[in-house]
Design a protein around this motif. Structure first.
Motif, mmCIF file in Angstrom:
data_model
loop_
_atom_site.group_PDB
_atom_site.id
_atom_site.type_symbol
_atom_site.label_atom_id
_atom_site.label_comp_id
_atom_site.label_asym_id
_atom_site.label_seq_id
_atom_site.Cartn_x
_atom_site.Cartn_y
_atom_site.Cartn_z
ATOM 1 N N GLU A 1 25.262 26.247 -26.708
ATOM 2 C CA GLU A 1 25.328 25.666 -28.044
ATOM 3 C C GLU A 1 24.053 24.892 -28.314
ATOM 4 O O GLU A 1 23.558 24.177 -27.468
ATOM 5 C CB GLU A 1 26.534 24.737 -28.136
ATOM 6 C CG GLU A 1 26.806 24.278 -29.543
ATOM 7 C CD GLU A 1 28.149 23.572 -29.651
ATOM 8 O OE1 GLU A 1 28.389 23.011 -30.722
ATOM 9 O OE2 GLU A 1 28.926 23.586 -28.700
ATOM 10 N N VAL B 1 23.012 21.359 -34.292
ATOM 11 C CA VAL B 1 23.108 21.800 -35.684
ATOM 12 C C VAL B 1 21.985 21.174 -36.492
ATOM 13 O O VAL B 1 21.634 21.650 -37.560
ATOM 14 C CB VAL B 1 24.493 21.414 -36.272
ATOM 15 C CG1 VAL B 1 24.610 21.834 -37.722
ATOM 16 C CG2 VAL B 1 25.585 22.061 -35.456
ATOM 17 N N SER C 1 21.664 24.757 -41.172
ATOM 18 C CA SER C 1 23.089 24.743 -40.866
ATOM 19 C C SER C 1 23.783 25.656 -41.865
ATOM 20 O O SER C 1 23.262 25.978 -42.916
ATOM 21 C CB SER C 1 23.645 23.326 -40.928
ATOM 22 O OG SER C 1 23.460 22.779 -42.215
ATOM 23 N N ARG C 2 24.960 26.078 -41.525
ATOM 24 C CA ARG C 2 25.716 27.024 -42.361
ATOM 25 C C ARG C 2 27.153 26.569 -42.387
ATOM 26 O O ARG C 2 27.703 26.175 -41.364
ATOM 27 C CB ARG C 2 25.601 28.407 -41.729
ATOM 28 C CG ARG C 2 26.495 29.455 -42.320
ATOM 29 C CD ARG C 2 25.727 30.689 -42.632
ATOM 30 N NE ARG C 2 26.441 31.886 -42.928
ATOM 31 C CZ ARG C 2 27.474 32.044 -43.725
ATOM 32 N NH1 ARG C 2 28.050 31.031 -44.298
ATOM 33 N NH2 ARG C 2 27.995 33.230 -43.959
ATOM 34 N N ASN D 1 29.282 26.357 -35.850
ATOM 35 C CA ASN D 1 28.593 26.107 -34.585
ATOM 36 C C ASN D 1 27.423 27.062 -34.460
ATOM 37 O O ASN D 1 27.486 28.216 -34.885
ATOM 38 C CB ASN D 1 29.546 26.285 -33.404
ATOM 39 C CG ASN D 1 30.591 25.204 -33.339
ATOM 40 O OD1 ASN D 1 30.360 24.080 -33.772
ATOM 41 N ND2 ASN D 1 31.752 25.529 -32.794
ATOM 42 N N HIS D 2 26.356 26.572 -33.852
ATOM 43 C CA HIS D 2 25.135 27.353 -33.694
ATOM 44 C C HIS D 2 24.931 27.619 -32.215
ATOM 45 O O HIS D 2 24.898 26.693 -31.414
ATOM 46 C CB HIS D 2 23.968 26.543 -34.282
ATOM 47 C CG HIS D 2 22.663 27.215 -34.194
ATOM 48 N ND1 HIS D 2 21.557 26.584 -33.701
ATOM 49 C CD2 HIS D 2 22.264 28.466 -34.529
ATOM 50 C CE1 HIS D 2 20.536 27.403 -33.752
ATOM 51 N NE2 HIS D 2 20.939 28.554 -34.249
ATOM 52 N N ARG E 1 19.979 33.995 -31.902
ATOM 53 C CA ARG E 1 20.822 32.883 -32.368
ATOM 54 C C ARG E 1 21.892 33.411 -33.324
ATOM 55 O O ARG E 1 21.668 34.376 -34.060
ATOM 56 C CB ARG E 1 19.942 31.851 -33.060
ATOM 57 C CG ARG E 1 18.911 31.267 -32.098
ATOM 58 C CD ARG E 1 17.906 30.399 -32.758
ATOM 59 N NE ARG E 1 17.085 31.202 -33.667
ATOM 60 C CZ ARG E 1 16.092 30.739 -34.413
ATOM 61 N NH1 ARG E 1 15.786 29.469 -34.365
ATOM 62 N NH2 ARG E 1 15.393 31.524 -35.198
ATOM 63 N N TYR F 1 25.767 32.117 -35.633
ATOM 64 C CA TYR F 1 26.725 31.111 -36.110
ATOM 65 C C TYR F 1 28.129 31.583 -35.780
ATOM 66 O O TYR F 1 28.425 32.776 -35.775
ATOM 67 C CB TYR F 1 26.612 30.946 -37.626
ATOM 68 C CG TYR F 1 25.311 30.361 -38.091
ATOM 69 C CD1 TYR F 1 25.023 29.023 -37.887
ATOM 70 C CD2 TYR F 1 24.376 31.144 -38.761
ATOM 71 C CE1 TYR F 1 23.829 28.477 -38.323
ATOM 72 C CE2 TYR F 1 23.178 30.607 -39.209
ATOM 73 C CZ TYR F 1 22.914 29.272 -38.992
ATOM 74 O OH TYR F 1 21.734 28.741 -39.424
ATOM 75 N N ARG G 1 21.959 34.845 -36.803
ATOM 76 C CA ARG G 1 21.001 34.074 -37.598
ATOM 77 C C ARG G 1 19.646 34.781 -37.579
ATOM 78 O O ARG G 1 18.868 34.678 -38.514
ATOM 79 C CB ARG G 1 20.863 32.665 -37.019
ATOM 80 C CG ARG G 1 19.844 31.829 -37.743
ATOM 81 C CD ARG G 1 19.772 30.431 -37.182
ATOM 82 N NE ARG G 1 18.516 29.824 -37.596
ATOM 83 C CZ ARG G 1 18.032 28.720 -37.117
ATOM 84 N NH1 ARG G 1 18.709 28.077 -36.192
ATOM 85 N NH2 ARG G 1 16.893 28.255 -37.527
#
Length: 148
Positions: A3, A6, A11-12, A21-22, A34, A36, A53
């Motif tokens: 993880e 963020v 961010s999304r 969560n990224h 990467r 989400y 991403r």
């Protein structure tokens, strides 16, 4: 997968209205990519968000990233093992230092006792020398008086 923060600037929001969560993929095929994921992804109430991403990377790049991550993990395991060994050695060294300090104290005590004995013996020897000298003086005086 690992993880990431963020706070990386991008961010999304997921369909649940939460910040997604990224993560960074650690698989052989997508190493370093990467993505989400909904915070509730594994729950029934999840919106099901899961999206990349990044654009797909060439296979040699993802393989290189995967191999580097694997090597890094191996080094981290070795480092942690060595840290534990150092900690264990520090405990052993500390215990041995205490033993050595006790031995030094005992030796110093023994040496002190022996030094005291030597000092007493030297004093006795000095007294004996004085007695012998005094005895000779008396003996000589007695001879001198007998001859007169």
């Amino acid at each position: 997968m690992s993880e990431n923060s963020v706070s990386s600037g991008l961010s999304r929001l997921c369909g649940c209205g939460l910040t997604a969560n990224h993560f960074v993929a650690e698989t052989q095929l997508n190493g370093g990519r990467r993505f989400y994921k909904c915070p509730h992804f594994d729950e029934a109430s999840s919106c099901g968000l899961w999206e990349w991403r990044d654009e797909e990377m060439p296979p040699h790049v993802t393989m290189l990233i995967h191999n580097l991550n694997t090597s890094l993990k191996s080094v981290e395991v070795k480092r942690n093992y060595l840290k534990k060994m150092v900690a264990n050695l520090e405990v052993v060294v500390s215990a041995e230092r205490l033993k050595m300090e006790k031995i030094i104290e005992e030796v110093e005590g023994i040496n002190s006792t022996k030094l005291q004995k030597v000092a007493r013996m030297e004093a006795q020897l000095q007294n004996m020398k004085l007695f012998i000298v005094f005895s000779w003086i008396v003996f000589v005086l007695v001879l001198v008086f007998k001859m007169m």
